[in-house]
Each structure stands twice: as structure tokens, then as C-alpha cells.
Design an enzyme around this catalytic site. Structure first.
Site, PDB file in Angstrom:
ATOM      1  N   ASN A 102     -36.360 -34.639   1.225  1.00  0.00           N
ATOM      2  CA  ASN A 102     -36.505 -33.769   2.613  1.00  0.00           C
ATOM      3  C   ASN A 102     -36.105 -34.251   3.675  1.00  0.00           C
ATOM      4  OD1 ASN A 102     -38.167 -32.253   0.977  1.00  0.00           O
ATOM      5  ND2 ASN A 102     -39.746 -32.733   1.490  1.00  0.00           N
ATOM      6  N   VAL A 103     -35.471 -33.926   4.762  1.00  0.00           N
ATOM      7  CA  VAL A 103     -34.811 -34.370   6.144  1.00  0.00           C
ATOM      8  C   VAL A 103     -35.999 -33.669   7.526  1.00  0.00           C
ATOM      9  CG1 VAL A 103     -32.427 -34.485   5.792  1.00  0.00           C
ATOM     10  CG2 VAL A 103     -33.900 -32.048   6.275  1.00  0.00           C
ATOM     11  N   HIS A 129     -31.582 -38.219   1.352  1.00  0.00           N
ATOM     12  CA  HIS A 129     -30.870 -37.158   2.158  1.00  0.00           C
ATOM     13  C   HIS A 129     -30.875 -37.268   3.451  1.00  0.00           C
ATOM     14  CE1 HIS A 129     -30.564 -33.904  -1.905  1.00  0.00           C
ATOM     15  NE2 HIS A 129     -29.823 -35.474  -2.125  1.00  0.00           N
ATOM     16  N   CYS A 160     -19.804 -38.794  20.166  1.00  0.00           N
ATOM     17  CA  CYS A 160     -20.193 -40.109  20.503  1.00  0.00           C
ATOM     18  C   CYS A 160     -19.865 -41.061  21.275  1.00  0.00           C
ATOM     19  CB  CYS A 160     -19.649 -40.867  19.435  1.00  0.00           C
ATOM     20  SG  CYS A 160     -19.657 -42.496  19.044  1.00  0.00           S
ATOM     21  N   CYS A 163     -16.391 -43.463  20.349  1.00  0.00           N
ATOM     22  CA  CYS A 163     -15.338 -43.140  20.185  1.00  0.00           C
ATOM     23  C   CYS A 163     -14.696 -41.424  20.178  1.00  0.00           C
ATOM     24  CB  CYS A 163     -15.311 -43.527  18.382  1.00  0.00           C
ATOM     25  SG  CYS A 163     -15.344 -41.898  17.009  1.00  0.00           S
ATOM     26  N   SER A 202     -36.665 -28.695  -7.057  1.00  0.00           N
ATOM     27  CA  SER A 202     -36.914 -27.386  -7.778  1.00  0.00           C
ATOM     28  C   SER A 202     -35.805 -28.253  -8.998  1.00  0.00           C
ATOM     29  CB  SER A 202     -35.788 -26.572  -7.542  1.00  0.00           C
ATOM     30  OG  SER A 202     -34.680 -27.221  -6.845  1.00  0.00           O
TER      31      SER A 202
HETATM   32  C1  BJW Z   1     -44.165 -26.092  -3.899  1.00  0.00           C
HETATM   33  C2  BJW Z   1     -44.432 -24.823  -3.211  1.00  0.00           C
HETATM   34  C3  BJW Z   1     -45.692 -25.848  -2.832  1.00  0.00           C
HETATM   35  C4  BJW Z   1     -42.549 -24.117  -3.007  1.00  0.00           C
HETATM   36  N1  BJW Z   1     -46.304 -27.094  -3.523  1.00  0.00           N
HETATM   37  N2  BJW Z   1     -44.189 -27.572  -4.654  1.00  0.00           N
HETATM   38  C5  BJW Z   1     -24.842 -33.825 -10.990  1.00  0.00           C
HETATM   39  C6  BJW Z   1     -24.667 -32.699 -11.915  1.00  0.00           C
HETATM   40  C7  BJW Z   1     -24.076 -31.437 -11.437  1.00  0.00           C
HETATM   41  C8  BJW Z   1     -24.036 -31.687 -10.391  1.00  0.00           C
HETATM   42  C9  BJW Z   1     -23.730 -32.583  -9.585  1.00  0.00           C
HETATM   43  C10 BJW Z   1     -23.733 -34.113 -10.286  1.00  0.00           C
HETATM   44  N3  BJW Z   1     -23.977 -35.104  -9.708  1.00  0.00           N
HETATM   45  C11 BJW Z   1     -23.572 -34.926  -8.316  1.00  0.00           C
HETATM   46  C12 BJW Z   1     -22.930 -33.261  -8.235  1.00  0.00           C
HETATM   47  C13 BJW Z   1     -22.943 -32.285  -7.674  1.00  0.00           C
HETATM   48  C14 BJW Z   1     -23.679 -32.560  -6.394  1.00  0.00           C
HETATM   49  C15 BJW Z   1     -25.277 -31.706  -6.803  1.00  0.00           C
HETATM   50  O1  BJW Z   1     -26.108 -31.726  -7.414  1.00  0.00           O
HETATM   51  N4  BJW Z   1     -25.279 -29.929  -7.428  1.00  0.00           N
HETATM   52  C16 BJW Z   1     -26.033 -28.698  -7.827  1.00  0.00           C
HETATM   53  C17 BJW Z   1     -26.766 -28.142  -6.566  1.00  0.00           C
HETATM   54  C18 BJW Z   1     -25.252 -28.361  -9.272  1.00  0.00           C
HETATM   55  N5  BJW Z   1     -24.836 -32.927  -5.589  1.00  0.00           N
HETATM   56  C19 BJW Z   1     -24.163 -34.000  -4.451  1.00  0.00           C
HETATM   57  O2  BJW Z   1     -23.039 -33.101  -3.950  1.00  0.00           O
HETATM   58  C20 BJW Z   1     -24.197 -34.775  -3.714  1.00  0.00           C
HETATM   59  N6  BJW Z   1     -23.985 -36.156  -3.531  1.00  0.00           N
HETATM   60  C21 BJW Z   1     -23.571 -36.371  -4.797  1.00  0.00           C
HETATM   61  O3  BJW Z   1     -23.817 -36.647  -5.841  1.00  0.00           O
HETATM   62  O4  BJW Z   1     -22.273 -37.708  -4.237  1.00  0.00           O
HETATM   63  C22 BJW Z   1     -21.605 -37.633  -5.915  1.00  0.00           C
HETATM   64  C23 BJW Z   1     -20.232 -36.994  -5.987  1.00  0.00           C
HETATM   65  C24 BJW Z   1     -19.725 -35.883  -5.064  1.00  0.00           C
HETATM   66  C25 BJW Z   1     -19.111 -35.101  -5.350  1.00  0.00           C
HETATM   67  C26 BJW Z   1     -18.786 -34.649  -6.756  1.00  0.00           C
HETATM   68  C27 BJW Z   1     -19.768 -35.674  -7.481  1.00  0.00           C
HETATM   69  C28 BJW Z   1     -20.555 -36.081  -7.378  1.00  0.00           C
HETATM   70  C29 BJW Z   1     -25.009 -34.634  -2.230  1.00  0.00           C
HETATM   71  C30 BJW Z   1     -26.677 -33.501  -2.331  1.00  0.00           C
HETATM   72  C31 BJW Z   1     -26.640 -33.641  -1.260  1.00  0.00           C
HETATM   73  C32 BJW Z   1     -28.050 -32.238  -0.635  1.00  0.00           C
HETATM   74  N7  BJW Z   1     -28.066 -32.373   0.045  1.00  0.00           N
HETATM   75  C33 BJW Z   1     -29.237 -31.360   1.073  1.00  0.00           C
HETATM   76  C34 BJW Z   1     -29.346 -30.393   2.291  1.00  0.00           C
HETATM   77  C35 BJW Z   1     -29.871 -31.748   2.843  1.00  0.00           C
HETATM   78  C36 BJW Z   1     -29.469 -31.461   4.616  1.00  0.00           C
HETATM   79  C37 BJW Z   1     -30.144 -30.193   4.871  1.00  0.00           C
HETATM   80  O5  BJW Z   1     -30.998 -30.383   5.026  1.00  0.00           O
HETATM   81  O6  BJW Z   1     -29.792 -29.547   5.227  1.00  0.00           O
HETATM   82  O7  BJW Z   1     -30.466 -31.573   0.350  1.00  0.00           O
HETATM   83  S1  BJW Z   1     -29.565 -29.365  -0.650  1.00  0.00           S
HETATM   84  C38 BJW Z   1     -30.846 -29.468  -0.335  1.00  0.00           C
HETATM   85  O8  BJW Z   1     -31.080 -29.571  -1.578  1.00  0.00           O
HETATM   86  C39 BJW Z   1     -31.212 -30.569  -0.069  1.00  0.00           C
HETATM   87  C40 BJW Z   1     -32.203 -30.951  -0.578  1.00  0.00           C
HETATM   88  O9  BJW Z   1     -33.172 -32.472  -0.088  1.00  0.00           O
HETATM   89  C41 BJW Z   1     -31.416 -30.481  -1.439  1.00  0.00           C
HETATM   90  C42 BJW Z   1     -32.977 -30.366  -3.192  1.00  0.00           C
HETATM   91  O10 BJW Z   1     -33.898 -28.898  -2.749  1.00  0.00           O
HETATM   92  P1  BJW Z   1     -35.163 -28.889  -3.072  1.00  0.00           P
HETATM   93  O11 BJW Z   1     -35.601 -30.066  -2.362  1.00  0.00           O
HETATM   94  O12 BJW Z   1     -35.472 -29.484  -4.539  1.00  0.00           O
HETATM   95  O13 BJW Z   1     -35.633 -28.060  -2.395  1.00  0.00           O
HETATM   96  P2  BJW Z   1     -36.227 -26.592  -3.369  1.00  0.00           P
HETATM   97  O14 BJW Z   1     -35.973 -26.066  -2.855  1.00  0.00           O
HETATM   98  O15 BJW Z   1     -34.483 -26.679  -4.716  1.00  0.00           O
HETATM   99  O16 BJW Z   1     -37.029 -26.458  -4.372  1.00  0.00           O
HETATM  100  C43 BJW Z   1     -38.645 -26.706  -3.778  1.00  0.00           C
HETATM  101  C44 BJW Z   1     -39.410 -26.686  -4.776  1.00  0.00           C
HETATM  102  O17 BJW Z   1     -40.854 -26.353  -4.403  1.00  0.00           O
HETATM  103  C45 BJW Z   1     -39.850 -25.113  -5.834  1.00  0.00           C
HETATM  104  O18 BJW Z   1     -39.539 -25.943  -6.977  1.00  0.00           O
HETATM  105  C46 BJW Z   1     -40.708 -24.790  -5.714  1.00  0.00           C
HETATM  106  O19 BJW Z   1     -41.342 -23.843  -6.524  1.00  0.00           O
HETATM  107  C47 BJW Z   1     -41.693 -25.752  -4.913  1.00  0.00           C
HETATM  108  N8  BJW Z   1     -42.780 -25.540  -4.419  1.00  0.00           N
HETATM  109  N9  BJW Z   1     -43.907 -24.228  -2.708  1.00  0.00           N
HETATM  110  C48 BJW Z   1     -45.242 -27.885  -4.200  1.00  0.00           C
HETATM  111  N10 BJW Z   1     -46.910 -25.482  -1.847  1.00  0.00           N
HETATM  112 ZN    ZN Z   2     -18.209 -42.501  17.078  1.00  0.00          ZN
END
Ligand code: BJW
Ligand code: ZN
Length: 256
Positions: A102-103, A129, A160, A163, A202
């Protein structure tokens, strides 16, 4: 349910080291929207328009408008019982590492609130993140405290002072590498933990979603707290289906 909670409590209290991986679900009951699911941000906004470096290069005004809205939204939210219980637990027990995707800064706020005047360090999360509450220069990478954003036009966006390049939120977008030292800290904690407690994610976004697998690979166990099934559910020793704000205090609270 109470059997699962008892089992999870025992695993957690018997563990030497614990890593806790949290996602958007832990902040849902604070009023911060999740990404996926029926009410998630990605229902109304496309990640490729807002959360990629290409989107920022194409339309920085739109991206900043969205992030400025989210900053305002998060500023009006407060940590819930789950953030507070984890912070209290991390402060009173050795070898707990909170890793969050989380951010929103709510874990850190809970840590400081719970610590009062004490050192909050042990309860401060590893933010894999990044943070909504910090800016970063898109040119020289300098990090700064967030500035007020006027997203009326590209000309009014923050720049910035070193720069002159556009500032951006210091978060990790799709396709971007996670900070190497931050990822190493999270990976080290996951690889040496006896238990990985996974809360409100998720488990679809990597490399964060692979951290519980690191714990498993080294002989540790996974506990999941989530109202819905995830790809981790099948490999978890204990699955607790419920909201974090109710369940987490039952797992790590003093009086549960
Ligand atoms: C409750 C509830 C309650 C509801 N109590 N629970 C390997 C395999 C496939 C793909 C990749 C891989 N490695 C890398 C990738 C590519 C990509 C990726 O993972 N893609 C997949 C989606 C397919 N990853 C990246 O690009 C990452 N970088 C990277 O790996 O660099 C190297 C590289 C580059 C290029 C190619 C390959 C490698 C970077 C990922 C950055 C993610 N950024 C975000 C945005 C951040 C900024 C912002 O906030 O705006 O991060 S996306 C978004 O998803 C955010 C979150 O941190 C992240 C995860 O989401 P989260 O937290 O799981 O939320 P939800 O909504 O999905 O789920 C909520 C859950 O809560 C649900 O399950 C509900 O049931 C539950 N819930 N109420 C408890 N009360
Ligand atoms: Zn700068």
C-alpha cells in the site's frame, strides 16, 4: 472459524520470525478503495492510463489529477483496528516485519500513533510500491516531500527544484522495477520467516505476490486473511475468511 483463528494464533505465537504482507484490503475499512473487485479503482480507471511510466509520459496532467485526488482521499482516512493491532504487535514482539504494497501511509501512521513517544521503528512498514505521500523527480530521481499539485495544465504541474524535470508521485508503476534495497529487505524477511501472514491482497501483482512463496520455500507457513479466495489460498496452512479490521485483532491482539 474459531478453530482457524485458534490455529493461526498458535502458529503466530510459536513462530520465531514473522513477515506480514499487506495489500489494499487492509485499508478498505479505513475508506481507501481497493484496486480490483466490484468497487475497486480499476473498475472506473484503466491502469494503463494512470499507473504506468508510459501513461505519465503521454499525459502527466491526467496522471497527476488522479494521484492528487487519491492523496486528498487518503488524507481523510485514518488507520483502522487492523493497522493498529499489527503495529502494537510489532512493537511488543521481536522479529516482526510488516511489508506493505500500500502507498497510503496508514501502517506508518498507526505505528507512530501506537508508539506514542517511543521509537516506532519496529512497526514501520517496508513499502514495496512506494508512497503516495512522497514525490520523486522524473529526471534526476531526487525524492521530496509532497508539494501541492495544480493539475490544471502541464505548465502548472510541480517541477524539480534541482533539474527542472516534472515531479511524479514516488510510487511503483506497472513495468517499473521495485527499489532494489526495499525489495531486498522484503525478500530477506520473507525468506527467513517461520510464518507469513498475508492480509488483504489479491496476490496477483509480482514480485510482491511471490513473497509468501519465499517463506514456503524455506519451510515456513502461510496464513491468509481475506474475505475472498486468492491464488495463495490453496497453499496457505490457515485461511481466515473475513475483514481485516475484525480478524487481525483476534489473531494478534492481547485480549483475543
Ligand atoms: C479485504 C477486505 C477487508 C477487500 N479485509 N481483505 C510475474 C508474473 C506475471 C507478471 C509479472 C511478474 N513479475 C512482474 C510482472 C509484471 C507486473 C505484474 O505483476 N503484473 C500482473 C498484474 C500480471 N509487475 C510489475 O510490473 C512490477 N514491476 C516489476 O516486476 O518490475 C520488473 C519487471 C518489469 C517489466 C516486466 C517484468 C518485470 C511493478 C508492480 C507495481 C504495482 N503498482 C500498483 C500501483 C501502485 C501505485 C498506486 O497505488 O497507484 O500497486 S498496481 C496495484 O496493485 C498497487 C497494489 O499495491 C497492487 C496489488 O494490489 P492489492 O493490494 O493486492 O489490491 P487488490 O485490490 O488487488 O486486492 C485487494 C484484496 O483485498 C482482495 O483480495 C479483496 O478480497 C481483499 N479485501 N476488503 C481484508 N476488509
Ligand atoms: Zn530533478
Amino acid at each position: 472459524m474459531s478453530e482457524s483463528i485458534d490455529r493461526a494464533r498458535t502458529l503466530l505465537s510459536d513462530a520465531g520470525a514473522v513477515v506480514i504482507l499487506t495489500g489494499a484490503g487492509i485499508s478498505a475499512e479505513s475508506g481507501v478503495p481497493t484496486f480490483r473487485g466490484p468497487a475497486g479503482l480499476w473498475k472506473s480507471f484503466r491502469p494503463e492510463d494512470l499507473a504506468t511510466p508510459e501513461a505519465f509520459a503521454r499525459d502527466p496532467r491526467l496522471v497527476w489529477e488522479w494521484y492528487a485526488w487519491r492523496r486528498t482521499l487518503v488524507a481523510g482516512c485514518v488507520p483502522n483496528a487492523a493497522h493498529r493491532a499489527l503495529a502494537e504487535w510489532a512493537l511488543r514482539r521481536d522479529r516482526v516485519t510488516i511489508v506493505t504494497q500500500n502507498v497510503d501511509g496508514l501502517h506508518a501512521r498507526a505505528a507512530r500513533e501506537v508508539a506514542g513517544g517511543r521509537d516506532a521503528g519496529a512497526a514501520l512498514p517496508v513499502e514495496v510500491h512506494g508512497s503516495l505521500l512522497r514525490d520523486r523527480c522524473s529526471g534526476c530521481d531526487a525524492r521530496t516531500a509532497p508539494v501541492a499539485v495544480d493539475a490544471t495544465s502541464v505548465a502548472t504541474l510541480p517541477r524539480c527544484t534541482l533539474c527542472g524535470s516534472l515531479l511524479r508521485p514516488d510510487v511503483v508503476w506497472f513495468g517499473e522495477m521495485l527499489d532494489e534495497s526495499v525489495l531486498a529487505a522484503a525478500d530477506g524477511a520473507a525468506a527467513t520467516a517461520d510464518v507469513c501472514l498475508v492480509v488483504g491482497t489479491s496476490a496477483l501483482v509480482h514480485p510482491a505476490a511471490s513473497l509468501p512463496l519465499r517463506t514456503r520455500a524455506h519451510g515456513g507457513m502461510v496464513i491468509e486473511v481475506n474475505p475472498e479466495e486468492t491464488p495463495l489460498s490453496r497453499m496457505a496452512e490457515v485461511v481466515i475468511r473475513g475483514g481485516a479490521a475484525e480478524m487481525i485483532p483476534m489473531l494478534v491482539g492481547r485480549t483475543a
